[in-house]
Write an enzyme that holds these catalytic residues in place. Structure first.
Site, mmCIF file in Angstrom:
data_model
loop_
_atom_site.group_PDB
_atom_site.id
_atom_site.type_symbol
_atom_site.label_atom_id
_atom_site.label_comp_id
_atom_site.label_asym_id
_atom_site.label_seq_id
_atom_site.Cartn_x
_atom_site.Cartn_y
_atom_site.Cartn_z
ATOM 1 C CE LYS A 1 -5.490 19.979 -27.548
ATOM 2 N NZ LYS A 1 -5.029 21.316 -27.236
ATOM 3 C CD GLU B 1 -20.358 20.784 -32.638
ATOM 4 O OE1 GLU B 1 -19.708 20.089 -31.814
ATOM 5 O OE2 GLU B 1 -20.594 21.990 -32.466
ATOM 6 N N GLY C 1 -5.924 23.622 -30.613
ATOM 7 C CA GLY C 1 -6.703 23.229 -31.791
ATOM 8 C C GLY C 1 -6.502 24.176 -32.966
ATOM 9 N NE ARG C 2 -7.150 29.976 -30.276
ATOM 10 C CZ ARG C 2 -7.532 29.462 -29.115
ATOM 11 N NH1 ARG C 2 -8.301 28.388 -29.082
ATOM 12 N NH2 ARG C 2 -7.155 30.001 -27.975
ATOM 13 C CD GLU D 1 -11.648 28.697 -30.284
ATOM 14 O OE1 GLU D 1 -12.838 28.385 -30.455
ATOM 15 O OE2 GLU D 1 -10.708 27.944 -30.584
ATOM 16 C CG HIS E 1 -18.167 43.797 -57.769
ATOM 17 N ND1 HIS E 1 -18.425 44.776 -58.691
ATOM 18 C CD2 HIS E 1 -16.896 43.382 -58.002
ATOM 19 C CE1 HIS E 1 -17.366 44.931 -59.475
ATOM 20 N NE2 HIS E 1 -16.420 44.099 -59.066
ATOM 21 C CE LYS F 1 -17.148 23.122 -27.245
ATOM 22 N NZ LYS F 1 -15.801 22.624 -26.984
HETATM 23 O O1 F6P Z 1 -14.950 25.342 -30.173
HETATM 24 C C1 F6P Z 1 -13.971 25.049 -29.249
HETATM 25 C C2 F6P Z 1 -12.969 24.070 -29.718
HETATM 26 O O2 F6P Z 1 -12.424 23.480 -28.587
HETATM 27 C C3 F6P Z 1 -11.885 24.668 -30.606
HETATM 28 O O3 F6P Z 1 -10.920 25.321 -29.885
HETATM 29 C C4 F6P Z 1 -11.397 23.454 -31.307
HETATM 30 O O4 F6P Z 1 -10.598 23.765 -32.394
HETATM 31 C C5 F6P Z 1 -12.710 22.809 -31.668
HETATM 32 O O5 F6P Z 1 -13.527 23.045 -30.534
HETATM 33 C C6 F6P Z 1 -12.654 21.347 -31.997
HETATM 34 O O6 F6P Z 1 -12.165 20.589 -30.929
HETATM 35 P P1 F6P Z 1 -11.670 19.112 -31.136
HETATM 36 O O7 F6P Z 1 -10.515 19.140 -32.067
HETATM 37 O O8 F6P Z 1 -11.285 18.635 -29.763
HETATM 38 O O9 F6P Z 1 -12.800 18.308 -31.698
#
Ligand code: F6P
Length: 529
Positions: free
Chosen positions: A192, A198, A250-251, A336, A367, A495
């Site tokens: 987003k 990452e 995002g979620r 979240e 199990h 972060k």
């Molecule tokens: O971990 C926080 C967060 O902002 C989530 O809400 C989001 O889904 C994720 O990181 C990834 O963010 P992005 O889509 O901006 O890479």
């Protein structure tokens, strides 16, 4: 909101079996949307406590806040944003929403469909020919939703193979890339913000991998983001950039371009079925009375268990192996969204925030951890999901066993096994004190709550309904707790500290400002390099 009455009602709850003395309980404590049935009769909620919960929902203004969300009001007050993921699946432009926003969503959906058709038909190719593999690089909402849904709809996969890389741990991308041919691979960078460390690290690694054997690697990259300027800086051509607006959290984003890997796997038509399922649940949520409203009732069950009875966790137990990632998806969606200690107005929350959500598919979980669910000292409300029919018609005997196990678990949790039954079971094998001792180990307290969501079979439409159901559940719980379910400030501190620690892990910079434990751990890492 006065939570004391709810706690009082929970403290004096009758047993679940006693509640079944009232004829028609199963019907009265079930609700349907189309062919999907949600049964919450195996809980301690009585007609009186349900009436109280519904009154609390009225007091909290759930209906008005729901309408505000659907009409595009800025209900995400701490980020100054509307919350309009529902627009991604809307069949017409809702009242109050800018027509241009609705049209914009449609245009992007059509662009995605065109691209997906080109990839699937081979009209769009990699240097080595038609695309055989797609890698989605994203994390959190840019990974969990599409991955969960892609696994869920495996019987409909007729496109390229789709892989997901999320973790910054190099093991994730290394293992994914190892068997793939770069010349027939498409990489989607899904973020987003297009800044998430990452994702950007994995994207650059994938780019370097592709550069090793493909002359124009950027031509085999697509991007999904709200930050279209940043996708250009990465070198991805605008025709393969699929944008969305900041009013999609995002979620909550699987319904839009973040769902591109799912569309590539199952095709645009099935993706539309998924959207239609979500839209059907939206319609129900908007139109049904609160007392007959599936997301509202699911939320009230959640509040009853957590804020009323004090059960701190809930287990999501899909008897549907293809929903294996649903618990992980719901962990982000629920935890979240509703893991907050501060109410919208800045005051401290009066009751516990949302619960810990966890789970695994049945029957595997049986199990592993069901021992604790049945006989542990803490009560864990269970949410079962099961399809009446499986996709494997030649393996229907498997599905019969699966369904029988699912129903058996909710029955066992409720009915339990008394000491008398346990004694009878052991009689003849043991005598006297030893019989008593052995029998006690075989007692199941019972009276443990569960709900069951049952649907004909897991298709794209049903999946859309399930996901929208849970989204709205989170919304209702958030409204009643008085929190903002749409921000996530709690992930920021980690972060920031990770950014500050990265040079120290490399052995650069001054560690003296760090606490003793962190210094010791850094020391260990540096000595082991
Ligand atoms: O971990 C926080 C967060 O902002 C989530 O809400 C989001 O889904 C994720 O990181 C990834 O963010 P992005 O889509 O901006 O890479």
């Amino acid at each position: 909101m006065d939570w004391s009455k709810l706690k009082e009602a929970a403290a004096s709850r009758p047993s679940i079996m006693e509640l079944f003395d009232t004829p028609g309980r199963a019907q009265d404590f079930s609700v349907r949307v189309g062919e999907m049935l949600f049964d919450y009769s195996k809980t301690h909620i009585s007609p009186e406590s349900r009436a109280l919960l519904l009154e609390m929902a009225e007091q909290a203004g759930v209906a008005a806040k729901r309408d505000a969300m659907f009409s595009g009001a800025e209900i995400n007050e701490t980020e100054g944003r509307a919350v309009l993921h529902t627009l991604l699946r809307a069949e017409s432009c809702p009242d109050g929403v800018d027509q241009a926003a609705f049209d914009g969503v449609r245009v992007v959906l059509e662009d995605m469909e065109r691209f997906a058709r080109d990839v699937r038909s081979g009209a769009y190719q990699g240097q080595g020919g038609a695309i055989t593999d797609v890698i989605n690089i994203g994390i959190g909402g840019s990974d969990l939703g599409p991955k969960m849904a892609t696994i869920a709809l495996a019987p409909f996969h007729d496109g390229p193979r789709v892989h997901f890389v999320s973790n910054v741990d190099g093991a994730d991308i290394a293992d994914t890339l190892a068997p793939l041919d770069p010349s027939t691979t498409l990489v989607i960078v899904a973020s987003k913000t297009f800044t998430t460390i990452e994702t950007m690290t994995n994207a650059r690694t994938a780019f370097d991998w592709m550069k090793g054997s493909v002359s124009d690697p950027a031509a085999q990259f697509a991007a999904v983001s709200t930050a279209e300027d940043k996708t250009g800086d990465f070198g991805i051509a605008p025709e393969r950039v699929f944008g969305f607006e900041d009013w999609v959290g995002g979620r909550y984003s699987v319904w839009g371009p973040i769902g591109l890997p799912l569309m590539l796997a199952v095709g645009p038509e099935r993706f539309r079925d998924f959207l239609a399922g979500g839209a059907a649940m939206d319609r129900h949520f908007r139109e049904a009375d609160l007392a007959e409203n599936m997301p509202v009732l699911l939320a009230l069950v959640g509040l009853w268990h957590n804020q009323g009875c004090g059960h701190a966790t809930r287990a999501v137990l899909p008897y549907d192996n293809r929903l294996s990632r649903l618990p992980a998806y719901l962990q982000q969606l629920e935890m979240e969204s509703n893991g907050k200690s501060v109410a919208m107005d800045g005051s401290a929350l009066e009751v516990n925030s949302g619960p810990v959500v966890w789970g695994e598919p049945g029957t595997n979980g049986q199990h592993a951890f069901y021992q604790l669910i049945h006989q542990g000292t803490r009560v864990i409300p269970c949410e079962f999901l099961v399809a009446a029919r499986g996709h494997e018609s030649d393996l229907s005997h498997h599905h019969e066993l699966l369904v029988a196990n699912c129903l058996a678990q909710s029955e066992a949790l409720m009915v339990g096994r008394s000491i008398d039954e346990a004694r009878r079971l052991m009689d003849g094998k043991f005598k006297g004190d030893e019989l008593e001792r052995q029998a006690r180990h075989r007692v199941f307290a019972g009276d443990r709550p569960s709900t069951t969501l049952i649907y004909p079979t897991l298709g794209a439409r049903e999946l859309g309904m399930i996901i929208a159901l849970y989204e709205h559940r989170v919304f209702v719980e958030g409204v009643m707790l008085g929190i903002n379910s749409f921000d996530q400030w709690g992930v920021e501190l980690g972060k920031e500290l990770a950014n500050a620690l990265t040079p120290l892990v490399r052995g650069e910079g001054d560690v003296s400002g760090k606490d003793g434990s962190t210094r010791g751990l850094l020391d260990y890492v540096l000595q082991s390099k």
